[in-house]
Every structure is written in C-alpha cells, then in structure tokens.
Enzyme design. Structure first.
Site, PDB file in Angstrom:
ATOM      1  N   THR A  94       0.826  -1.216   0.000  1.00 32.45           N
ATOM      2  CA  THR A  94       0.000   0.000   0.000  1.00 32.45           C
ATOM      3  C   THR A  94       0.860   1.266   0.000  1.00 32.45           C
ATOM      4  OG1 THR A  94      -1.623  -1.230   1.285  1.00 32.45           O
ATOM      5  CG2 THR A  94      -1.903   1.153   1.221  1.00 32.45           C
ATOM      6  N   ARG A 105       3.008   0.204  -7.657  1.00 33.64           N
ATOM      7  CA  ARG A 105       3.122   1.283  -6.666  1.00 33.64           C
ATOM      8  C   ARG A 105       4.557   1.748  -6.489  1.00 33.64           C
ATOM      9  NH1 ARG A 105      -1.303  -1.521  -2.759  1.00 33.64           N
ATOM     10  NH2 ARG A 105      -3.130  -0.285  -3.347  1.00 33.64           N
ATOM     11  N   HIS A 118      -5.796   0.699  -6.844  1.00 30.80           N
ATOM     12  CA  HIS A 118      -6.487  -0.052  -5.797  1.00 30.80           C
ATOM     13  C   HIS A 118      -6.775  -1.443  -6.347  1.00 30.80           C
ATOM     14  CE1 HIS A 118      -9.500  -1.266  -2.826  1.00 30.80           C
ATOM     15  NE2 HIS A 118     -10.184  -1.721  -3.863  1.00 30.80           N
TER      16      HIS A 118
HETATM   17  P1  CMP Z   1      -6.347   1.191  -1.256  1.00 32.90           P
HETATM   18  O1  CMP Z   1      -5.784  -0.138  -1.628  1.00 32.90           O
HETATM   19  O2  CMP Z   1      -7.100   1.930  -2.278  1.00 32.90           O
HETATM   20  O3  CMP Z   1      -7.273   1.011   0.037  1.00 32.90           O
HETATM   21  C1  CMP Z   1      -7.518   2.058   0.952  1.00 32.90           C
HETATM   22  C2  CMP Z   1      -6.579   3.219   0.755  1.00 32.90           C
HETATM   23  O4  CMP Z   1      -6.429   4.065   1.863  1.00 32.90           O
HETATM   24  C3  CMP Z   1      -5.176   2.719   0.488  1.00 32.90           C
HETATM   25  O5  CMP Z   1      -5.124   2.119  -0.795  1.00 32.90           O
HETATM   26  C4  CMP Z   1      -4.363   4.008   0.662  1.00 32.90           C
HETATM   27  O6  CMP Z   1      -4.265   4.756  -0.535  1.00 32.90           O
HETATM   28  C5  CMP Z   1      -5.217   4.817   1.649  1.00 32.90           C
HETATM   29  N1  CMP Z   1      -4.536   5.051   2.918  1.00 32.90           N
HETATM   30  C6  CMP Z   1      -4.246   6.260   3.422  1.00 32.90           C
HETATM   31  N2  CMP Z   1      -3.628   6.142   4.608  1.00 32.90           N
HETATM   32  C7  CMP Z   1      -3.537   4.828   4.873  1.00 32.90           C
HETATM   33  C8  CMP Z   1      -2.980   4.077   5.954  1.00 32.90           C
HETATM   34  N3  CMP Z   1      -2.413   4.646   7.012  1.00 32.90           N
HETATM   35  N4  CMP Z   1      -3.045   2.717   5.874  1.00 32.90           N
HETATM   36  C9  CMP Z   1      -3.649   2.104   4.805  1.00 32.90           C
HETATM   37  N5  CMP Z   1      -4.178   2.777   3.761  1.00 32.90           N
HETATM   38  C10 CMP Z   1      -4.119   4.126   3.791  1.00 32.90           C
END
Ligand code: CMP
Length: 136
Positions: A94, A105, A118
């Site tokens: 992430t 990413r 995502h």
């Molecule tokens: P995504 O896989 O789209 O799912 C949720 C999103 O929240 C993640 O990617 C990140 O872009 C966003 N995000 C922002 N802050 C956090 C964090 N601390 N932990 C996890 N996801 C986060």
C-alpha cells in the site's frame, strides 16, 4: 490447479492525471491478467464513501474519499489465474516506499494516499467491488 478469478482494479486520479493508464494496463497484460472490462469515470464523494465504507472508522477515511473523487479514475475487471492475489503482488505494498521493485506502486506511486492503484483484497470484496461499478 485451475483457479480463474475476477478482481476489481482502480487506476486512481494521480495515475490518470499523469497519463499512466496504458503503462499500467500493459503491466497487467504482461502478467497474464486479462482486462475484461474497463471504463473511465469520475465519481462523487458520496460514491467514494460508499465504495470505501470498510474504512469508515479509519482516521484517513475522509481524505481517502475526497481523493478518489477528486478526478477521473479507471475501473477495470481483471481476470486470470488467482487474479486477486496476483493483482496484489503486481500492485505492491500500500505504501509505495515499502513496495517491491517493479510493482506498480513502486514504479508510479507518490505516497500512501496517491498510490496509483487499488485492488480487491479478497474473493468476497472482489465480488462486491465489481458489482459496485459494473452492475447496472
Ligand atoms: P487502497 O488499496 O485503495 O485502500 C484504501 C486506501 O487508503 C489505500 O489504498 C491508501 O491509498 C489509503 N490510505 C491512506 N492512509 C492509509 C494508511 N495509514 N493505511 C492504509 N491505507 C491508507
């Protein structure tokens, strides 16, 4: 053993804005992931809030919803062998700073918020997320 799956992928506003749609699609294709359906859309903050409902108790929820609705995104149904896990490996961690080399990413993510893509994290969520964007 055959385990053909479908999963939902989103190319987020930061990547659409930098014209990375084709580059990201090529990565899926070169990893034997078929893009079964794809559309470019611009969702409202309320729609983003519904989509990311599982994160509603998190401190980053409001910013996350504002961000996903801040510009056009590309939503795709990906299909392939173990596609849910395969997509997660292709995306990388992430937080782009923690993502492995050559993952989407790592290559294109700017920050944990602007992490370019995502992907569904389970079979159950893949079905829900595909239905969210493609059932009409
Ligand atoms: P995504 O896989 O789209 O799912 C949720 C999103 O929240 C993640 O990617 C990140 O872009 C966003 N995000 C922002 N802050 C956090 C964090 N601390 N932990 C996890 N996801 C986060």
């Amino acid at each position: 053993m055959n385990n053909r799956e479908q999963t939902l992928s989103i190319i987020k506003p930061d990547a659409v804005e930098r014209n990375l749609i084709d580059d990201i699609k090529k990565i899926f294709i070169s990893n034997n992931i078929n893009i079964k359906n794809s559309k470019k859309i611009h969702i409202t903050k309320d729609e983003a809030a519904e989509f990311y409902k599982v994160h509603q108790s998190k401190p980053f929820y409001n910013d996350l919803c504002a961000y996903l609705s801040s510009g056009p995104i590309v939503v795709m149904i990906l299909e392939g062998e173990n596609a849910i896990l395969a997509n997660r490996k292709i995306m990388g961690a992430t937080d782009p700073r923690k993502a492995e080399e050559n993952t989407i990413r790592k290559l294109y993510g700017i920050s944990i918020d602007k992490n370019s893509v995502h992907g569904s994290d389970s079979k159950e969520n893949a079905k829900k997320e595909i239905d969210f964007f493609f059932k009409d």
